[in-house]
Scaffold this motif. Structure first.
Motif, PDB file in Angstrom:
ATOM      1  N   LEU A   7       2.182   1.757  -3.472  1.00  0.00           N
ATOM      2  CA  LEU A   7       1.124   2.322  -4.307  1.00  0.00           C
ATOM      3  C   LEU A   7       0.983   3.819  -4.036  1.00  0.00           C
ATOM      4  O   LEU A   7       0.907   4.622  -4.971  1.00  0.00           O
ATOM      5  CB  LEU A   7      -0.205   1.621  -4.037  1.00  0.00           C
ATOM      6  CG  LEU A   7      -1.429   2.223  -4.715  1.00  0.00           C
ATOM      7  CD1 LEU A   7      -1.334   2.084  -6.229  1.00  0.00           C
ATOM      8  CD2 LEU A   7      -2.694   1.580  -4.195  1.00  0.00           C
ATOM      9  N   TYR A   8       0.973   4.199  -2.783  1.00  0.00           N
ATOM     10  CA  TYR A   8       0.866   5.608  -2.400  1.00  0.00           C
ATOM     11  C   TYR A   8       2.019   6.412  -2.992  1.00  0.00           C
ATOM     12  O   TYR A   8       1.806   7.460  -3.599  1.00  0.00           O
ATOM     13  CB  TYR A   8       0.855   5.733  -0.874  1.00  0.00           C
ATOM     14  CG  TYR A   8       0.898   7.157  -0.382  1.00  0.00           C
ATOM     15  CD1 TYR A   8      -0.278   7.854  -0.149  1.00  0.00           C
ATOM     16  CD2 TYR A   8       2.107   7.801  -0.162  1.00  0.00           C
ATOM     17  CE1 TYR A   8      -0.247   9.169   0.289  1.00  0.00           C
ATOM     18  CE2 TYR A   8       2.153   9.116   0.275  1.00  0.00           C
ATOM     19  CZ  TYR A   8       0.970   9.791   0.503  1.00  0.00           C
ATOM     20  OH  TYR A   8       1.013  11.088   0.927  1.00  0.00           O
ATOM     21  N   ASP A   9       3.245   5.920  -2.819  1.00  0.00           N
ATOM     22  CA  ASP A   9       4.426   6.622  -3.336  1.00  0.00           C
ATOM     23  C   ASP A   9       4.360   6.786  -4.853  1.00  0.00           C
ATOM     24  O   ASP A   9       4.687   7.847  -5.389  1.00  0.00           O
ATOM     25  CB  ASP A   9       5.714   5.895  -2.944  1.00  0.00           C
ATOM     26  CG  ASP A   9       6.026   5.992  -1.462  1.00  0.00           C
ATOM     27  OD1 ASP A   9       5.505   6.929  -0.798  1.00  0.00           O
ATOM     28  OD2 ASP A   9       6.772   5.133  -0.965  1.00  0.00           O
ATOM     29  N   ALA A  10       3.931   5.737  -5.545  1.00  0.00           N
ATOM     30  CA  ALA A  10       3.821   5.800  -7.004  1.00  0.00           C
ATOM     31  C   ALA A  10       2.757   6.807  -7.428  1.00  0.00           C
ATOM     32  O   ALA A  10       2.961   7.583  -8.367  1.00  0.00           O
ATOM     33  CB  ALA A  10       3.493   4.416  -7.566  1.00  0.00           C
ATOM     34  N   PHE A  11       1.635   6.812  -6.724  1.00  0.00           N
ATOM     35  CA  PHE A  11       0.551   7.743  -7.031  1.00  0.00           C
ATOM     36  C   PHE A  11       1.013   9.184  -6.853  1.00  0.00           C
ATOM     37  O   PHE A  11       0.837  10.026  -7.741  1.00  0.00           O
ATOM     38  CB  PHE A  11      -0.662   7.452  -6.149  1.00  0.00           C
ATOM     39  CG  PHE A  11      -1.785   8.433  -6.328  1.00  0.00           C
ATOM     40  CD1 PHE A  11      -2.609   8.355  -7.434  1.00  0.00           C
ATOM     41  CD2 PHE A  11      -1.997   9.433  -5.404  1.00  0.00           C
ATOM     42  CE1 PHE A  11      -3.644   9.265  -7.614  1.00  0.00           C
ATOM     43  CE2 PHE A  11      -3.025  10.347  -5.568  1.00  0.00           C
ATOM     44  CZ  PHE A  11      -3.847  10.261  -6.672  1.00  0.00           C
ATOM     45  N   VAL A  12       1.617   9.490  -5.716  1.00  0.00           N
ATOM     46  CA  VAL A  12       2.084  10.845  -5.433  1.00  0.00           C
ATOM     47  C   VAL A  12       3.147  11.272  -6.445  1.00  0.00           C
ATOM     48  O   VAL A  12       3.132  12.392  -6.947  1.00  0.00           O
ATOM     49  CB  VAL A  12       2.608  10.965  -3.983  1.00  0.00           C
ATOM     50  CG1 VAL A  12       3.323  12.278  -3.752  1.00  0.00           C
ATOM     51  CG2 VAL A  12       1.453  10.802  -3.003  1.00  0.00           C
ATOM     52  N   SER A  13       4.048  10.369  -6.782  1.00  0.00           N
ATOM     53  CA  SER A  13       5.100  10.661  -7.744  1.00  0.00           C
ATOM     54  C   SER A  13       4.504  10.995  -9.119  1.00  0.00           C
ATOM     55  O   SER A  13       4.937  11.944  -9.780  1.00  0.00           O
ATOM     56  CB  SER A  13       6.049   9.469  -7.855  1.00  0.00           C
ATOM     57  OG  SER A  13       7.012   9.700  -8.837  1.00  0.00           O
ATOM     58  N   ALA A  32       0.833  -1.204   0.000  1.00  0.00           N
ATOM     59  CA  ALA A  32       0.000   0.000   0.000  1.00  0.00           C
ATOM     60  C   ALA A  32       0.870   1.258   0.000  1.00  0.00           C
ATOM     61  O   ALA A  32       0.558   2.236  -0.678  1.00  0.00           O
ATOM     62  CB  ALA A  32      -0.935  -0.002   1.196  1.00  0.00           C
ATOM     63  N   GLU A  33       1.968   1.249   0.749  1.00  0.00           N
ATOM     64  CA  GLU A  33       2.879   2.396   0.761  1.00  0.00           C
ATOM     65  C   GLU A  33       3.539   2.585  -0.596  1.00  0.00           C
ATOM     66  O   GLU A  33       3.732   3.711  -1.051  1.00  0.00           O
ATOM     67  CB  GLU A  33       3.918   2.237   1.859  1.00  0.00           C
ATOM     68  CG  GLU A  33       3.360   2.497   3.244  1.00  0.00           C
ATOM     69  CD  GLU A  33       4.392   2.403   4.349  1.00  0.00           C
ATOM     70  OE1 GLU A  33       5.605   2.524   4.059  1.00  0.00           O
ATOM     71  OE2 GLU A  33       3.985   2.212   5.508  1.00  0.00           O
TER      72      GLU A  33
END
Length: 100
Positions: free
Chosen positions: A32-38, A29-30
């Motif tokens: 996924l979050y990092d990829a989304f924000v990036s 999940a982290e």
């Protein structure tokens, strides 16, 4: 997720919620979050509007250089041109906030 006022949902808590809903590990999940924000950051830096369906649109707006008057001294102060992020709420989110 419960709705509470005056709290901030950060990376860790949001990742926990994503992990639970998606039935994946906290680490996944982290990631996924990092990829989304990036990806959102990358698109905004390129000048691409980012629409999050049901939530709203984030876009970069430009503002011109201008002169302000300092309230402390009364002297003119130059404000250089720049960019800022703008958020426009989607209708479903507006409705949910105002009616729910």
């Amino acid at each position: 997720m419960q709705s509470t006022q005056n709290t901030t949902l950060g990376k860790i808590k949001l990742s926990e919620q994503l992990a639970q809903q998606m039935q994946v590990s906290q680490e996944a999940a982290e990631t996924l979050y990092d990829a989304f924000v990036s990806e959102v950051r990358s698109m905004l830096l390129k000048g691409v509007n980012v629409r999050l369906n049901g939530v709203g649109t984030i876009k970069v707006s430009h503002y011109e250089a201008r002169l302000h008057t300092s309230p402390a001294t009364g002297q003119p102060v130059a404000k250089p041109a720049g960019r800022r992020l703008r958020f426009t709420m989607a209708e479903p989110m507006k409705d949910a906030l105002n009616n729910g």
